[in-house]
Write a protein that holds these residues in place. Structure first.
Motif, PDB file in Angstrom:
ATOM      1  N   LEU A 137       7.091  -4.382   4.739  1.00 39.25           N
ATOM      2  CA  LEU A 137       7.337  -3.855   3.391  1.00 39.25           C
ATOM      3  C   LEU A 137       6.037  -3.419   2.715  1.00 39.25           C
ATOM      4  O   LEU A 137       5.989  -2.388   2.050  1.00 39.25           O
ATOM      5  N   THR A 152       3.581  -2.320   4.269  1.00 42.44           N
ATOM      6  CA  THR A 152       3.254  -1.061   4.938  1.00 42.44           C
ATOM      7  C   THR A 152       3.939   0.115   4.243  1.00 42.44           C
ATOM      8  O   THR A 152       3.336   1.169   4.050  1.00 42.44           O
ATOM      9  N   VAL A 153       5.209  -0.082   3.852  1.00 37.87           N
ATOM     10  CA  VAL A 153       5.922   0.983   3.137  1.00 37.87           C
ATOM     11  C   VAL A 153       5.176   1.324   1.850  1.00 37.87           C
ATOM     12  O   VAL A 153       4.959   2.501   1.522  1.00 37.87           O
ATOM     13  N   VAL A 154       4.747   0.292   1.135  1.00 40.05           N
ATOM     14  CA  VAL A 154       4.023   0.519  -0.126  1.00 40.05           C
ATOM     15  C   VAL A 154       2.731   1.293   0.144  1.00 40.05           C
ATOM     16  O   VAL A 154       2.387   2.230  -0.585  1.00 40.05           O
ATOM     17  N   ILE A 182       2.102   3.307   2.685  1.00 40.77           N
ATOM     18  CA  ILE A 182       2.451   4.692   3.037  1.00 40.77           C
ATOM     19  C   ILE A 182       2.696   5.487   1.755  1.00 40.77           C
ATOM     20  O   ILE A 182       2.208   6.609   1.587  1.00 40.77           O
ATOM     21  N   LEU A 183       3.429   4.870   0.833  1.00 40.50           N
ATOM     22  CA  LEU A 183       3.726   5.545  -0.446  1.00 40.50           C
ATOM     23  C   LEU A 183       2.420   5.875  -1.177  1.00 40.50           C
ATOM     24  O   LEU A 183       2.251   6.978  -1.698  1.00 40.50           O
TER      25      LEU A 183
END
Lengths: 508, 243, 286
Positions: free
Chosen positions: A184, A186-188, A190-191
């Motif tokens: 999760l 990592t998602v942040v 990437i964003l």
């Protein structure tokens, strides 16, 4: 007797410390091997290496400026960083997930040391990253067309970003014992890259955008290294301080205590804050002045070289490239007729650095007669663009006049520019904005663009299809008519012995 | 000593009984579901979309799309953990088929995901919201891909909790795909781009592919074909978890 | 006796390791023990017979159902109870909820009857007292009994137990033996174990596996008889012995080929097992 008593416990203590260190080091080596061989890290490195191999030969058309090449791989390294983050996080959580924590918790090596060993296990990955970064930079630097100089700070950013992400992974595992936390985060991340990439210079050159690990620039313009003024060294210090802080916080979160650890953490925070504050400081007045000077009066900074009858003035880093420019000028002039064949030209390298790297500013055409502008980039499309500018100045007299060429002279300009290039038709396609070889189009040059009508395009295409030996004598013979203002394209076609276009000249 | 007069309760169930099994299963399967991970993913997704609202800034349309796509990714990462089942080995050989067990999990998560997606869309102001239908297609494709990857992990490994590997694979794809996809295969196009329509036909293709992959991975194989990827022996007392 | 389980030519390979090598067997009602060293293929055989993993080659039927077809496998699974080597649980479930959950998966859909059945098996494994307790709060032995209850629920005709007594204390093991003996009445039970006492006390038949093959198939008495005249006592360790150890009385107990005039001892099942494995090793080496 007393001495012996005093010594014995000290020695025991020392051995214990030392053995803790060596055990932590052994564990770090073990974990490092597992980390390097984990599938996501292997895949990320595979993609990274493939990207280097695929991208580096074509970087800046094979004529790289090393002040750009040093940060070329930073964004791609984020992939390695993310893979390391997830993998090291899983490695720290492994003991909990596999229920070996109950056993490990009572082993000789205490928990905080194990956390520290996980943080140390990042070192080989970081070293490997550094080796890849250096290989990529070295490859660019060894190319014959390379100019300029790289910055150690920029080269450090990639490996330090991987270290930072890894340290974040270790800390995360110590704070949240759930395997979903790392994906999760990592998602942040990437964003954040998307958002940061969307505002590359959102609030000026400096400021808070330097707090992200990899700072990209909106401009693709190559500036002399001395005018770049990216605070790369402070940024590297900031990243190193931040990575150390996170790693030491992880050790603290893992139960580590003691004044040395606290002091080290405070030191790391101080490093991060120092680097963080200094890198965000606004661009200095002297840099602004230097950029202004380089943009407005480059002659004060440049070295001039004579090749043949013409003079070539370049910024210090680029003097070696004047030979390539001279070759192009020689080719264009040898196809020309009249006085243009021997006309001494002044080829001056010009940049607009007044906006730094925040924007690509168009360079104003020069109104000085017989002066041609050349940019900092070379190779690829830059060659026919420069060639077109040389031809236009020979025909029209100066760059400003060339920009408003709207008659049959454009045919002569394009033929002069392209006929001696290795692949004239490909160059014609490349030099035109829409990559076409039919219809009207904008023709790029180092300064203002020129325009070709559909009819002129037809004639030029026709001319380029004929052997140069057939056209060159006619160009020389009719030079005065061909370069006379207001000459029509139809007349030019007639003089050069090709079919005249149906449509009349009409500039858009 | 067997309990005398005990009925073979199992014997009652034949064709049509699957529905009753599914109904009975809903509640315990709901309890057995690893809710925390999808909840964390969905929560992060909503948080990503709520930040501009909370800070009272209105993102540009392209940024709104990026936020929505990241929210979808966060939710999909949560869904990657949905097939985790610590009791997998204990329930490996029950007569209720894996397809039915998975369907029950799906039946539980689908309404939640639909609700979540509605909330996510509503968090983006309508005038900067990208085309809802097309974006719903993207969301469905990514979520089904996550679930299909989870099903594939269950099908191809013996791990009771392959979720984290599935999530890693999904993230890797999410980072690498926009970088490596050639232009004629572009999926991540900005709103207003002329390729938007074609890209969403491709998204429909991704969704169809994910559904097919899922369909292939659902049944338990009767034969170990050439595709048997279980290369590690599950035997031996020393390596019980075999993951 | 009519066989309830019969298998022929079962083979299975994991990468380069041949886990099962042409295994054929017939099981009848009652408890059959499966002995063998680690890596012998016991767990793989049990997983194949429990339909957890298909074999590469060979066929088998359980209670007349052939798992090669989907319908046959469903029927087989309806009459199957399986206790895996490392059972997993949902730690937040209570013992009752977990067994109930497995019961639903075994297609016991009538709620009242099912709950009665779950209570019955929990009673049977002595967990009536703690059935409302969460599994994460239960001890290791209790968890093992929850797993056994999950295997027993629905009154399966064929019970596959993979090392159910591992990690239990002697008292718990006694209790487990009692439960397995009970379960073996009127059922076919295949019990994999490392404990030769379990086999000696429980089983009417014993299979010995090594290297993916069945090396012995007979009664425990027959296995013990293999060591008759091959166990002797001496004051020093006999170099001719395959195995020998000093016992509590101070003399050595040797297993192998005794010298002439040796002081022979009464063999045990374990002696027979060791000698069978030794023969198997020799065979493999040859």
């Amino acid at each position: 007797m007393t001495a012996v008593l005093d010594e014995t416990p000290v020695a025991t203590h020392g051995t214990g410390r030392r053995s803790s260190w060596s055990a932590a080091l052994a564990l770090a080596l073990f974990e490092a091997r597992r980390l390097l061989l984990s599938l996501p890290v292997l895949l990320a490195f595979a993609v990274y290496v493939a990207w280097i191999v695929w991208q580096t030969p074509d970087f800046e058309d094979g004529y790289p400026a090393l002040q750009d090449a040093d940060r070329a791989g930073q964004s791609t390294l984020l992939l390695v960083g993310l893979a390391v983050l997830v993998c090291v996080n899983q490695a720290v959580l492994r003991a909990k997930r596999r229920d070996t924590e109950r056993h490990f918790a009572v082993l000789v090596l205490p928990g905080p040391w194990r956390t520290g060993a996980h943080a140390l296990s990042l070192v080989p990955v970081v070293v490997l990253t550094a080796v890849c970064t250096l290989a990529q930079f070295g490859w660019s630097a060894l190319r014959s067309g390379a100019v300029g100089s790289g910055s150690p700070g920029e080269l450090l950013v990639g490996p330090l970003t991987v270290l930072l992400f890894g340290a974040l992974g270790v800390l995360l595992a110590r704070l949240v014992a759930s395997p979903i936390a790392a994906p999760l985060i990592t998602v942040v991340l990437i964003l954040m890259f998307f958002v940061a990439g969307g505002f590359p210079a959102g609030d000026g050159e400096r400021g808070l955008r330097w707090l992200t690990p990899v700072v990209t620039e909106a401009s693709s313009q190559t500036l002399p290294a001395s005018l770049l003024d990216r605070p790369a060294a402070w940024h590297a210090l900031y990243l190193a301080g931040l990575a150390l802080t996170l790693a030491l916080l992880a050790v603290l979160a893992g139960g580590g205590r003691g004044w040395m650890l606290t002091a080290a953490t405070a030191g790391a925070v101080a490093l991060a804050v120092t680097g963080g504050v200094l890198q965000c400081a606004p661009v200095g007045a002297d840099t602004r002045a230097a950029r202004e000077r380089a943009s407005v009066s480059p002659e004060k900074l440049q070295t001039c070289v004579r090749h043949g009858s013409s003079t070539y003035c370049a910024f210090p880093d680029w003097t070696a490239r004047t030979d390539s420019w001279a070759d192009v000028v020689h080719d264009v002039q040898s196809s020309a007729g009249g006085t243009a064949r021997t006309q001494p030209l002044l080829v001056r390298q010009r940049i607009d650095a007044r906006y730094g790297l925040t924007a690509d500013a168009a360079i104003e055409p020069s109104s000085t007669p017989h002066q041609v502008t050349v940019g900092t980039a070379w190779g690829g499309n830059r060659v026919p663009e420069f060639s077109a500018a040389v031809a236009a100045v020979l025909v029209a007299g100066d760059e400003k006049a060339a920009g408003s060429l709207c008659d049959g002279r454009m045919v002569t300009v394009m033929w002069l520019a392209l006929n001696r290039l290795p692949h004239p038709m490909t160059s014609l396609r490349n030099v035109r904005l829409d990559d076409s070889v039919t219809g009207s189009a904008i023709v790029l040059s180092p300064t203002n663009p020129m325009s070709m009508t559909a009819g002129q395009t037809d004639v030029v295409r026709e001319l380029l299809g004929r052997p140069a030996g057939e056209i060159t004598p006619r160009v020389r013979a009719h030079w005065a008519e061909l370069t006379a203002p207001k000459v029509t394209t139809a007349h030019v076609a007639e003089l050069l012995g090709v079919a005249a276009p149906k449509a009349a000249d009409k500039c858009e | 000593m067997r309990v005398s007069g005990q009925v073979r309760v199992g014997g009652q169930v034949r064709v049509g009984g699957q529905v009753r099994v599914a109904r009975e299963l809903l509640l315990p399967a709901g309890r057995a579901l690893p809710w925390r991970s999808p909840a964390a993913g969905a929560g992060l997704g909503l948080l990503i979309l709520a930040v501009p609202r909370l800070t009272d800034t209105e993102p540009a349309p392209w940024l709104a799309l990026v936020l929505l796509r990241c929210a979808i990714l966060a939710h999909a990462v949560g869904l990657a953990f949905l097939m985790d089942d610590p009791a997998r080995h204990t329930t490996a050989t029950v007569p209720t088929r894996r397809a039915l067990r998975t369907a029950v999990r799906l039946a539980l998560i689908t309404p939640v995901t639909a609700l979540w997606w509605t909330a996510a869309l509503l968090l983006v102001p309508s005038h900067i919201r990208p085309p809802t239908g097309d974006l719903t297609l993207e969301a469905a494709a990514v979520c089904v891909l996550a679930l299909a990857a989870g099903a594939a992990a269950v099908r191809l490994t013996d791990a009771p909790a392959p979720g984290v590997s599935v999530a890693a694979a999904l993230l890797f794809t999410a980072v690498v795909a926009p970088l490596l996809l050639p232009d004629q295969w572009a999926l991540f196009v900005p709103p207003g781009d002329q390729r938007w329509g074609v890209a969403h036909e491709r998204w429909a293709g991704v969704l169809a592919g994910a559904v097919v992959l899922w369909g292939i991975c659902l049944p338990e194989p009767l034969r170990r074909g050439p595709g048997a990827l279980r290369l590690r022996s599950p035997c031996g007392t020393s390596d019980p978890s075999r993951t | 006796m009519i066989p309830t389980v019969s298998a022929s030519g079962l083979s299975l390979r994991y990468g380069r390791a041949q886990a099962l090598d042409d295994v054929s067997l017939r099981l009848t009602q009652g408890v059959t023990g499966l002995l063998g060293p680690n890596g012998a293929g016991k767990t793989t055989l049990l997983r194949v017979l429990a339909t957890a993993v298909p074999a590469d080659r060979g066929a088998f039927t359980v209670l007349g159902h052939d798992p090669a077809a989907p319908a046959g496998r469903q029927e087989l699974r309806r009459g199957l109870g399986y206790l895996p080597q490392t059972p997993g649980f949902h730690p937040d479930f209570t013992a009752f909820e977990f067994v109930d959950y497995v019961a639903i998966l075994k297609e016991l859909t009538d709620r009242t009857a099912r709950h009665r059945e779950v209570r019955r098996v929990l009673d049977q494994v002595d967990l009536a007292e703690v059935r409302g307790k969460r599994i994460k709060k239960l001890s290791g032995g209790m968890r093992q009994r929850v797993a056994l209850a999950a295997a027993l629920v629905g009154d399966p005709g064929f019970l596959v137990l993979d090392e159910p007594t591992v990690g239990l204390d002697p008292e718990q093991r006694m209790r487990f033996r009692e439960l397995i003996a009970q379960a073996g009445e009127g059922r076919t039970v295949l019990l994999s174990t490392h404990q030769t006492e379990d086999v000696a006390m429980l089983c009417h038949r014993v299979l010995v596996m090594a290297g993916g093959r069945i090396r012995f198939d007979g009664t425990p008495a027959e296995l013990t008889a293999r060591a008759a005249g091959r166990v002797w006592s001496s004051t020093e360790r006999d170099p001719a012995a395959k195995a020998g150890w000093r016992t509590g009385t101070g003399s050595f107990r040797n297993v192998g080929s005794p010298p002439d005039g040796a002081d022979l001892l009464e063999p045990t099942l374990e002696d027979g097992y060791l000698l069978t494995l030794d023969g198997a090793d020799a065979e493999v080496a040859a």
